[in-house]
Design a protein around this motif. Structure first.
Motif, PDB file in Angstrom:
ATOM      1  N   GLN A  78       1.019  -1.040  -0.051  1.00 34.35           N
ATOM      2  CA  GLN A  78      -0.036  -0.047   0.163  1.00 34.35           C
ATOM      3  C   GLN A  78       0.752   1.246  -0.061  1.00 34.35           C
ATOM      4  OE1 GLN A  78      -2.951  -0.143   2.921  1.00 34.35           O
ATOM      5  NE2 GLN A  78      -4.038  -1.851   2.013  1.00 34.35           N
ATOM      6  N   ASN A  79       1.998   1.443   0.787  1.00 32.94           N
ATOM      7  CA  ASN A  79       2.514   2.592   0.774  1.00 32.94           C
ATOM      8  C   ASN A  79       4.100   2.378   0.177  1.00 32.94           C
ATOM      9  OD1 ASN A  79       0.977   4.762   1.605  1.00 32.94           O
ATOM     10  ND2 ASN A  79       1.577   4.421   3.464  1.00 32.94           N
ATOM     11  N   GLN A  80       4.116   1.365  -0.988  1.00 34.43           N
ATOM     12  CA  GLN A  80       5.573   1.055  -1.369  1.00 34.43           C
ATOM     13  C   GLN A  80       5.175   0.677  -2.915  1.00 34.43           C
ATOM     14  OE1 GLN A  80       7.196  -2.442   0.359  1.00 34.43           O
ATOM     15  NE2 GLN A  80       9.237  -1.476   0.172  1.00 34.43           N
ATOM     16  N   ASN A  81       6.141   1.193  -3.812  1.00 29.97           N
ATOM     17  CA  ASN A  81       5.867   1.030  -5.046  1.00 29.97           C
ATOM     18  C   ASN A  81       6.291  -0.390  -5.590  1.00 29.97           C
ATOM     19  OD1 ASN A  81       8.534   1.283  -5.166  1.00 29.97           O
ATOM     20  ND2 ASN A  81       8.764   3.186  -6.089  1.00 29.97           N
ATOM     21  N   LEU A  82       6.025  -0.786  -6.762  1.00 24.77           N
ATOM     22  CA  LEU A  82       6.315  -2.080  -7.020  1.00 24.77           C
ATOM     23  C   LEU A  82       7.658  -2.371  -7.124  1.00 24.77           C
ATOM     24  CD1 LEU A  82       3.896  -2.762 -10.307  1.00 24.77           C
ATOM     25  CD2 LEU A  82       3.727  -3.739  -7.842  1.00 24.77           C
ATOM     26  N   ALA A  83       8.647  -1.541  -7.557  1.00 23.47           N
ATOM     27  CA  ALA A  83      10.120  -1.317  -7.520  1.00 23.47           C
ATOM     28  C   ALA A  83      10.806  -1.935  -6.145  1.00 23.47           C
ATOM     29  CB  ALA A  83      10.646  -0.141  -8.007  1.00 23.47           C
ATOM     30  N   GLY A  84      10.278  -1.358  -5.101  1.00 25.09           N
ATOM     31  CA  GLY A  84      10.619  -1.531  -3.659  1.00 25.09           C
ATOM     32  C   GLY A  84       9.988  -2.608  -3.050  1.00 25.09           C
ATOM     33  N   SER A  85       8.956  -3.487  -3.710  1.00 27.60           N
ATOM     34  CA  SER A  85       8.297  -4.409  -2.844  1.00 27.60           C
ATOM     35  C   SER A  85       8.736  -5.665  -3.215  1.00 27.60           C
ATOM     36  CB  SER A  85       6.770  -4.177  -3.154  1.00 27.60           C
ATOM     37  OG  SER A  85       6.177  -5.420  -2.624  1.00 27.60           O
ATOM     38  N   ASP A  86       8.923  -6.566  -2.320  1.00 22.64           N
ATOM     39  CA  ASP A  86       9.097  -8.037  -2.730  1.00 22.64           C
ATOM     40  C   ASP A  86       7.939  -8.886  -2.406  1.00 22.64           C
ATOM     41  OD1 ASP A  86      11.799  -7.769  -3.394  1.00 22.64           O
ATOM     42  OD2 ASP A  86      12.438  -7.739  -1.282  1.00 22.64           O
ATOM     43  N   ALA A  87       6.681  -8.437  -1.973  1.00 23.59           N
ATOM     44  CA  ALA A  87       5.698  -9.202  -1.896  1.00 23.59           C
ATOM     45  C   ALA A  87       5.246 -10.163  -3.421  1.00 23.59           C
ATOM     46  CB  ALA A  87       4.503  -8.320  -1.887  1.00 23.59           C
ATOM     47  N   PRO A  88       4.737 -10.944  -2.997  1.00 18.02           N
ATOM     48  CA  PRO A  88       4.538 -12.026  -4.313  1.00 18.02           C
ATOM     49  C   PRO A  88       3.645 -11.418  -5.201  1.00 18.02           C
ATOM     50  CG  PRO A  88       4.184 -13.254  -2.279  1.00 18.02           C
ATOM     51  CD  PRO A  88       4.425 -11.782  -1.950  1.00 18.02           C
ATOM     52  N   ILE A  89       2.586 -10.776  -4.784  1.00 21.95           N
ATOM     53  CA  ILE A  89       1.923  -9.854  -5.896  1.00 21.95           C
ATOM     54  C   ILE A  89       2.546  -8.770  -6.540  1.00 21.95           C
ATOM     55  CG2 ILE A  89       0.716  -8.033  -4.294  1.00 21.95           C
ATOM     56  CD1 ILE A  89      -1.972  -8.520  -5.926  1.00 21.95           C
ATOM     57  N   ALA A  90       3.598  -8.224  -5.829  1.00 24.83           N
ATOM     58  CA  ALA A  90       4.314  -7.283  -6.473  1.00 24.83           C
ATOM     59  C   ALA A  90       5.282  -7.807  -7.564  1.00 24.83           C
ATOM     60  CB  ALA A  90       4.929  -6.537  -5.391  1.00 24.83           C
ATOM     61  N   VAL A  91       5.715  -9.229  -7.187  1.00 28.82           N
ATOM     62  CA  VAL A  91       6.585  -9.766  -8.185  1.00 28.82           C
ATOM     63  C   VAL A  91       5.841 -10.148  -9.423  1.00 28.82           C
ATOM     64  CG1 VAL A  91       8.122 -11.885  -8.549  1.00 28.82           C
ATOM     65  CG2 VAL A  91       8.061 -10.507  -6.428  1.00 28.82           C
ATOM     66  N   ASP A  92       4.350 -10.476  -9.288  1.00 28.87           N
ATOM     67  CA  ASP A  92       3.742 -10.984 -10.482  1.00 28.87           C
ATOM     68  C   ASP A  92       3.280  -9.854 -11.120  1.00 28.87           C
ATOM     69  OD1 ASP A  92       3.591 -13.520  -9.482  1.00 28.87           O
ATOM     70  OD2 ASP A  92       1.596 -13.416  -8.401  1.00 28.87           O
ATOM     71  N   LEU A  93       3.153  -8.525 -10.542  1.00 27.80           N
ATOM     72  CA  LEU A  93       2.883  -7.333 -11.424  1.00 27.80           C
ATOM     73  C   LEU A  93       4.020  -6.711 -12.145  1.00 27.80           C
ATOM     74  CD1 LEU A  93       0.421  -5.361  -8.877  1.00 27.80           C
ATOM     75  CD2 LEU A  93      -0.149  -6.598 -11.033  1.00 27.80           C
ATOM     76  N   LYS A  94       5.233  -7.093 -11.718  1.00 33.18           N
ATOM     77  CA  LYS A  94       6.403  -6.587 -12.233  1.00 33.18           C
ATOM     78  C   LYS A  94       6.636  -7.538 -13.353  1.00 33.18           C
ATOM     79  CE  LYS A  94       8.798  -6.181  -8.233  1.00 33.18           C
ATOM     80  NZ  LYS A  94       9.798  -6.002  -7.560  1.00 33.18           N
ATOM     81  N   ASN A  95       6.228  -8.747 -13.391  1.00 34.89           N
ATOM     82  CA  ASN A  95       6.285  -9.567 -14.605  1.00 34.89           C
ATOM     83  C   ASN A  95       5.238  -9.465 -15.719  1.00 34.89           C
ATOM     84  OD1 ASN A  95       8.483 -11.332 -13.292  1.00 34.89           O
ATOM     85  ND2 ASN A  95       7.204 -12.671 -12.327  1.00 34.89           N
ATOM     86  N   GLN A  96       4.071  -9.281 -15.104  1.00 40.77           N
ATOM     87  CA  GLN A  96       3.000  -8.701 -16.025  1.00 40.77           C
ATOM     88  C   GLN A  96       3.576  -7.442 -16.764  1.00 40.77           C
ATOM     89  OE1 GLN A  96      -0.629  -8.527 -13.720  1.00 40.77           O
ATOM     90  NE2 GLN A  96      -1.168 -10.483 -14.322  1.00 40.77           N
ATOM     91  N   THR A  97       4.204  -6.482 -16.056  1.00 37.93           N
ATOM     92  CA  THR A  97       4.368  -5.222 -16.894  1.00 37.93           C
ATOM     93  C   THR A  97       5.776  -5.730 -17.902  1.00 37.93           C
ATOM     94  OG1 THR A  97       4.086  -4.044 -14.637  1.00 37.93           O
ATOM     95  CG2 THR A  97       5.386  -2.960 -15.972  1.00 37.93           C
ATOM     96  N   TYR A  98       6.467  -6.213 -17.491  1.00 40.18           N
ATOM     97  CA  TYR A  98       7.627  -6.797 -18.436  1.00 40.18           C
ATOM     98  C   TYR A  98       7.105  -7.474 -19.411  1.00 40.18           C
ATOM     99  CZ  TYR A  98      11.425  -9.348 -20.178  1.00 40.18           C
ATOM    100  OH  TYR A  98      12.521  -9.984 -21.082  1.00 40.18           O
ATOM    101  N   GLN A  99       6.323  -8.322 -19.459  1.00 46.00           N
ATOM    102  CA  GLN A  99       5.664  -9.022 -20.352  1.00 46.00           C
ATOM    103  C   GLN A  99       4.854  -8.133 -21.406  1.00 46.00           C
ATOM    104  OE1 GLN A  99       6.614 -12.228 -20.705  1.00 46.00           O
ATOM    105  NE2 GLN A  99       5.647 -12.165 -22.866  1.00 46.00           N
ATOM    106  N   MET A 100       4.158  -7.150 -20.879  1.00 39.73           N
ATOM    107  CA  MET A 100       3.258  -6.300 -21.777  1.00 39.73           C
ATOM    108  C   MET A 100       4.113  -5.429 -22.699  1.00 39.73           C
ATOM    109  SD  MET A 100      -0.212  -5.374 -19.747  1.00 39.73           S
ATOM    110  CE  MET A 100       0.511  -5.486 -17.898  1.00 39.73           C
TER     111      MET A 100
END
Length: 189
Positions: free
Chosen positions: A56-78
Motif C-alpha cells: 500500500q505505501n510502497q511502489n512495485l520497484a521496492g516491494s518483494d511481496a508475491p503480488i508485486a513480483v507478479d505485477l512486475k512480471n506482467q509489466t515486463y511481459q506487456m
C-alpha cells in the motif's frame, strides 16, 4: 582422526550455511532482458509509478511481496508484447482500481484526491484572513465605544491630573522661551 572429522564436518556446515544465505539473497534479484534501453527505462518508470496492492505505501520497484513480483512480471511481459504505457496503466487500473497508481487519473471518482486539498487550503486561508480582519475591527470598535459613565470618569481623571501638569508645562515652556531669547541675544554681535 576424530579431530580431523570434526573439523571437516564444521567446515562443510559453514560452507553449506554460507551458500544457503547467499542463494536466498540472490533470489530477490530479478533479471529482465529488454529489446532496447528505452523499454528498460519505460519498465523502471512504470514500476516506480505503480503501487503494490499489498504493501500500500510502497511502489512495485521496492516491494518483494508475491503480488508485486507478479505485477512486475506482467509489466515486463506487456512491454515485451509492444503495449504502450497507457495500455499498461489502463490494464492495471482495470484490474486493481485507481489505488494502484501514485498518479491516479482525473475523473469523477478521483476528484476528491485532486481537488479537495487545494480547496481546503483556499478555505483555510480565507477563514484565517476573515478572522484576522474581524478581530482587528472588533478591537477598534471596543476601544471607541465607552459608556456615558466611563466618559465622565475619564474626563474627571484627566481634569484632576492635567491642571497641575498644565501649569508645569506652561512654566517649563516659558523658561525654554526665555533661554532661547537670551541665547540668541548672546550670539548676535
Amino acid at each position: 582422526m576424530m579431530k580431523f572429522c570434526l573439523k571437516h564436518t564444521l567446515s562443510v556446515l559453514a560452507l553449506v550455511g554460507t551458500l544457503m544465505i547467499s542463494t536466498a539473497s540472490f533470489g530477490a534479484i530479478e533479471i529482465y532482458e529488454f529489446k532496447s534501453a528505452e523499454d528498460e527505462a519505460r519498465y523502471k518508470a512504470l514500476i516506480e509509478e505503480l503501487r503494490c496492492p499489498k504493501c500500500q505505501n510502497q511502489n512495485l520497484a521496492g516491494s518483494d511481496a508475491p503480488i508485486a513480483v507478479d505485477l512486475k512480471n506482467q509489466t515486463y511481459q506487456m512491454i515485451q508484447d509492444g503495449r504502450s504505457d497507457t495500455e499498461i496503466r489502463q490494464f492495471m487500473f482495470d484490474s486493481y482500481g485507481d489505488f494502484i497508481s501514485y498518479k491516479p487519473p482525473v475523473r469523477p471518482s478521483t476528484w476528491i484526491l485532486w481537488f479537495f486539498p487545494p480547496i481546503l487550503l483556499v478555505v483555510f486561508i480565507l477563514g484565517w484572513v476573515y478572522k484576522a480582519k474581524k478581530g482587528r475591527t472588533v478591537a477598534v470598535d471596543e476601544v471607541n465605544a465607552l459608556s456615558k459613565t466611563e466618559e465622565e470618569r475619564v474626563a474627571q481623571i484627566l481634569a484632576k491630573h492635567q491642571s497641575p501638569k498644565s501649569e508645569q508645562v506652561q512654566h517649563s515652556n516659558a523658561q525654554n522661551s526665555q533661554n532661547s531669547h537670551t541665547q540668541t541675544d548672546k550670539d548676535t554681535p
